[in-house]
Design an enzyme around this catalytic site. Sequence first.
Site, PDB file in Angstrom:
ATOM      1  N   ARG A  63       0.780  -1.238  -0.004  1.00 43.13           N
ATOM      2  CA  ARG A  63       0.072  -0.122   0.155  1.00 43.13           C
ATOM      3  C   ARG A  63       0.875   1.133   0.034  1.00 43.13           C
ATOM      4  NH1 ARG A  63      -5.025  -2.145   3.871  1.00 43.13           N
ATOM      5  NH2 ARG A  63      -6.247  -3.037   2.035  1.00 43.13           N
ATOM      6  N   LYS A  79     -20.016 -17.388  -0.157  1.00 39.44           N
ATOM      7  CA  LYS A  79     -21.528 -17.253  -0.040  1.00 39.44           C
ATOM      8  C   LYS A  79     -22.227 -16.697  -1.083  1.00 39.44           C
ATOM      9  CE  LYS A  79     -21.517 -16.979   5.097  1.00 39.44           C
ATOM     10  NZ  LYS A  79     -21.911 -15.939   6.302  1.00 39.44           N
ATOM     11  N   GLY A 127     -10.063  -7.946  -2.029  1.00 35.26           N
ATOM     12  CA  GLY A 127     -10.593  -9.018  -1.231  1.00 35.26           C
ATOM     13  C   GLY A 127      -9.876 -10.241  -1.582  1.00 35.26           C
ATOM     14  N   GLY A 135     -14.148  -4.165   0.628  1.00 31.44           N
ATOM     15  CA  GLY A 135     -15.737  -3.802   0.498  1.00 31.44           C
ATOM     16  C   GLY A 135     -15.833  -2.652  -0.398  1.00 31.44           C
TER      17      GLY A 135
END
Length: 404
Positions: free
Chosen positions: A38, A206, A361, A384
């Site tokens: 980062r 999911k 992610g 997110g």
Amino acid sequence: MLNKKSVDDINVSGKKVLVRCDFNVPLDAELNITDENRLVAALPTIKKLIADGGKIILCSHLGKPKGEPKPELSLAPVAKRLSELLSKEVKFAADNNVVGDNAKAAIDAMQDGDVILLENTRYRAEETKNGEAFSKDLASIADVYVNDAFGTAHRAHCSNVGVTEFIREKGGDCAVGYLMQKEIDFLGNAVNNPERPFVAILGGAKVSSKIPVIENLLDKVDTLIIGGGMAYTFMKAHGKEVGKSLLEEDYVEYALKMEKKAEEKGVKFLIPVDTVAADDFANDANTKIISSEDDIPADMEGLDIGPESSKLFADALKGARTVVWNGPMGCFEMPNFAAGTVKVAEAMAELKDATTIIGGGDSAAACNQLGFGDKMTHISTGGGASLEFLEGKDLPGVVAADDK
Ligand code: AMP
């Protein structure tokens, strides 16, 4: 189309520029930075602002200090490492109030081209509540604002949203940095105005967490591929037993509805035609390839897509001009269940003349970990935030920047 003012569109010469970065890096017990990706990613924007003669005031959050000073979450180690990476001193403005007297004194002493780093913005309780006092404090120390922190773009906090109102009130520009610009170009604009054929690949654990993404992408893509743990809910919807595989019973109906919707929209909808089933959730488990025509035995669980599915998905990618991928095809963290994820990554990497976009992610981690990091057009840095972009939502941190 999102068309935001960038660091190439603003004049920062002699001005104080507050730059919101994402320096939320992992630290070990001795406060060494264990992954500096980062920091490296932030350098192009910082270097550009230095070259343009700005007085650069960097800020970021680190971890969750919950509104109070926590020495183990100080950004001091980041200032030290940034100084090395830039070959130039990045002065650390130690200040538990973030923009208290010490920080202000450091800012007053700045020359053009100097760089300082403020303390962790989440030392202030207002930060995550987008409270006015801290937003005003931040705006009071700068003339111009640049947001280069995509990871927090789906949140409205003082340092990425609240501050812009008060910078604008002073007549200052609010622009995005190069990192944010790239996320907007690919996850935002390329996904919304894709070159066709446009293929989306969704995987991960999911169905429930990907519903808004499925719904949004069904309106845009030519082909939708479903793999990973979420595929078993679709297999169940086709009347098959899935053994101990991940299954969301509550979403079986929904899975059927989505397939029907795809058909109505003329979207090609692909789910696995075979599975690597295991007798244990372990890398050394005994495995068996099971066709989707058959039931998965009650004592086994699907941990990867099978070889025929890999072939089917790779074929479906051929000729694609835009591909977006979110979520691994299996438990790629265990090498014996990574083959499906590797095959899809290979098929994407081999595409010519295609824009290949990896959502943040786990898919980004899988891509980098499996060695495909430099083979894709864009790998998102936000988890997110990247998911919300793919859901078609407006991200507060993006909206807050000036339009061109
Ligand atoms: P997500 O955050 O929803 O994208 O899920 C990513 C996680 O899903 C990774 O940690 C994978 O190991 C896991 N995953 C993918 N496929 C399966 C599967 N068939 N069974 C269990 N977990 C899976």
